[in-house]
Design an enzyme around this catalytic site. Structure first.
Site, PDB file in Angstrom:
ATOM      1  N   THR A   1     -61.395 -40.661  32.443  1.00 45.66           N
ATOM      2  CA  THR A   1     -63.157 -40.626  32.963  1.00 45.66           C
ATOM      3  C   THR A   1     -63.316 -41.043  34.161  1.00 45.66           C
ATOM      4  O   THR A   1     -62.378 -41.462  35.110  1.00 45.66           O
ATOM      5  CB  THR A   1     -63.638 -41.570  31.909  1.00 45.66           C
ATOM      6  OG1 THR A   1     -65.118 -41.310  31.876  1.00 45.66           O
ATOM      7  CG2 THR A   1     -63.350 -42.974  32.105  1.00 45.66           C
ATOM      8  N   TYR A   2     -64.673 -41.045  34.660  1.00 43.76           N
ATOM      9  CA  TYR A   2     -64.904 -41.260  35.748  1.00 43.76           C
ATOM     10  C   TYR A   2     -65.968 -42.630  35.837  1.00 43.76           C
ATOM     11  O   TYR A   2     -66.842 -42.934  34.903  1.00 43.76           O
ATOM     12  CB  TYR A   2     -65.721 -40.255  36.705  1.00 43.76           C
ATOM     13  CG  TYR A   2     -66.446 -40.620  37.925  1.00 43.76           C
ATOM     14  CD1 TYR A   2     -65.713 -40.825  39.032  1.00 43.76           C
ATOM     15  CD2 TYR A   2     -67.757 -40.824  37.923  1.00 43.76           C
ATOM     16  CE1 TYR A   2     -66.309 -41.285  40.172  1.00 43.76           C
ATOM     17  CE2 TYR A   2     -68.268 -41.151  39.207  1.00 43.76           C
ATOM     18  CZ  TYR A   2     -67.566 -41.456  40.263  1.00 43.76           C
ATOM     19  OH  TYR A   2     -68.287 -42.078  41.441  1.00 43.76           O
TER      20      TYR A   2
ATOM     21  N   GLY B   1     -63.966 -51.517  27.228  1.00 40.58           N
ATOM     22  CA  GLY B   1     -65.305 -51.574  26.734  1.00 40.58           C
ATOM     23  C   GLY B   1     -66.020 -50.175  26.797  1.00 40.58           C
ATOM     24  O   GLY B   1     -65.292 -48.998  26.481  1.00 40.58           O
ATOM     25  N   LEU B   2     -67.171 -50.207  27.672  1.00 46.58           N
ATOM     26  CA  LEU B   2     -67.918 -48.880  27.608  1.00 46.58           C
ATOM     27  C   LEU B   2     -68.442 -48.552  29.032  1.00 46.58           C
ATOM     28  O   LEU B   2     -68.617 -49.605  29.699  1.00 46.58           O
ATOM     29  CB  LEU B   2     -69.122 -48.909  26.409  1.00 46.58           C
ATOM     30  CG  LEU B   2     -70.236 -49.836  26.662  1.00 46.58           C
ATOM     31  CD1 LEU B   2     -71.211 -49.439  27.722  1.00 46.58           C
ATOM     32  CD2 LEU B   2     -70.839 -49.969  25.440  1.00 46.58           C
ATOM     33  N   ALA B   3     -68.843 -47.351  29.208  1.00 43.64           N
ATOM     34  CA  ALA B   3     -69.341 -46.860  30.497  1.00 43.64           C
ATOM     35  C   ALA B   3     -70.657 -46.229  30.205  1.00 43.64           C
ATOM     36  O   ALA B   3     -70.607 -45.073  29.474  1.00 43.64           O
ATOM     37  CB  ALA B   3     -68.314 -46.187  31.333  1.00 43.64           C
TER      38      ALA B   3
ATOM     39  N   CYS C   1     -62.990 -37.419  29.258  1.00 43.20           N
ATOM     40  CA  CYS C   1     -62.105 -37.829  27.996  1.00 43.20           C
ATOM     41  C   CYS C   1     -61.447 -36.771  27.426  1.00 43.20           C
ATOM     42  O   CYS C   1     -61.052 -36.775  26.176  1.00 43.20           O
ATOM     43  CB  CYS C   1     -63.557 -38.058  27.098  1.00 43.20           C
ATOM     44  SG  CYS C   1     -64.557 -39.369  27.724  1.00 43.20           S
TER      45      CYS C   1
ATOM     46  N   SER D   1     -69.174 -43.311  27.447  1.00 42.56           N
ATOM     47  CA  SER D   1     -67.871 -43.464  27.214  1.00 42.56           C
ATOM     48  C   SER D   1     -67.268 -44.798  26.711  1.00 42.56           C
ATOM     49  O   SER D   1     -67.670 -45.541  27.063  1.00 42.56           O
ATOM     50  CB  SER D   1     -66.897 -43.031  28.171  1.00 42.56           C
ATOM     51  OG  SER D   1     -67.380 -41.642  28.770  1.00 42.56           O
ATOM     52  N   ILE D   2     -66.174 -44.794  25.701  1.00 43.41           N
ATOM     53  CA  ILE D   2     -65.882 -46.095  25.170  1.00 43.41           C
ATOM     54  C   ILE D   2     -64.159 -45.898  25.052  1.00 43.41           C
ATOM     55  O   ILE D   2     -63.774 -45.017  24.635  1.00 43.41           O
ATOM     56  CB  ILE D   2     -66.292 -46.286  23.486  1.00 43.41           C
ATOM     57  CG1 ILE D   2     -67.961 -46.482  23.776  1.00 43.41           C
ATOM     58  CG2 ILE D   2     -65.794 -47.599  23.019  1.00 43.41           C
ATOM     59  CD1 ILE D   2     -68.364 -46.635  22.300  1.00 43.41           C
TER      60      ILE D   2
END
Length: 217
Positions: free
Chosen positions: A77-78, A152-154, A170, A139-140
């Site tokens: 991911t970014y 964690g998350l974004a 992803c 995203s997680i």
């Protein structure tokens, strides 16, 4: 949750990715049963992170953006400016949490926050994260070590989404990304960060928090 020890919510501002990843690992490796849990809110300089399941073919054309192979679950991911990272450094046993329950709570804190802006967001059973009209807004990816979570998350808040076109986000070719601003949701990290942290604490039954700026000296 039976423990009344406050969870520290740490506002870290904009930071390079690698030192924060290192700090997460050091925190998790050195903590014991009495260590306070922490939630870190941070914004990163541009970086692609490749999870443990990551395949090189999903890195299409990273170009001048660095790629870091990391120890979270998931694919590539970014992360970049205008995206709210929320890292959850929690003792799962203390909160009576399983991994799936924590993932569901992370998804729900985004869904519930966006609902306040009349945005209909939802998770997908087969692809962790949060979506709106089949576009991904959050995203997680987690790692559990010694019974404690990190990563964690974004949440895409108000950002340049173009770098996502350099990867299969992803691991899904053609997956479209979207940010909160496009959806009419929170348009700044100053608003989004505290909102999602508060929602997560509520979902996990965390009654007491301690807000801090930066790391302790």
């Amino acid at each position: 949750m039976n423990d009344t020890t406050p969870v520290i919510i740490r506002q870290l501002g904009r930071q390079a990715y690698f030192p924060i990843w290192q700090a997460m690992q050091d925190f998790t490796d050195s903590r014991d049963s009495s260590s306070q849990d922490e939630i870190w809110l941070v914004e990163h300089d541009p970086v692609f992170t490749q999870g443990q399941a990551g395949k090189e073919e999903h890195l299409l054309a990273p170009g001048d953006i660095p790629v870091v192979k990391v120890d979270r679950g998931g694919q590539v991911t970014y992360h970049g400016p205008g995206q709210q990272m929320m890292y959850v450094l929690l003792n799962l046993k203390r909160h009576g949490l399983g991994v799936r329950t924590l993932v569901s709570a992370l998804e729900s804190c985004i869904v519930d926050t966006l609902k306040e802006y009349k945005v209909d967001a939802y998770p997908k059973a087969d692809a962790p994260g949060v979506y709106v009209d089949n576009k991904k807004v959050c995203s997680i990816g987690l790692r559990i070590r010694r019974g404690c979570s990190f990563h964690g998350l974004a949440l895409n808040v108000n950002m340049d989404l173009a770098p996502f076109q350099r990867i299969n986000p992803c691991g899904y070719a053609g997956l479209e990304m979207v940010d909160c601003t496009q959806l009419g949701g929170p348009d700044s990290l100053a608003v989004a960060g505290p909102a999602i942290a508060e929602k997560l604490c509520s979902l996990l039954g965390i009654a007491s928090v301690e807000n801090k700026e930066g790391f302790d000296e």
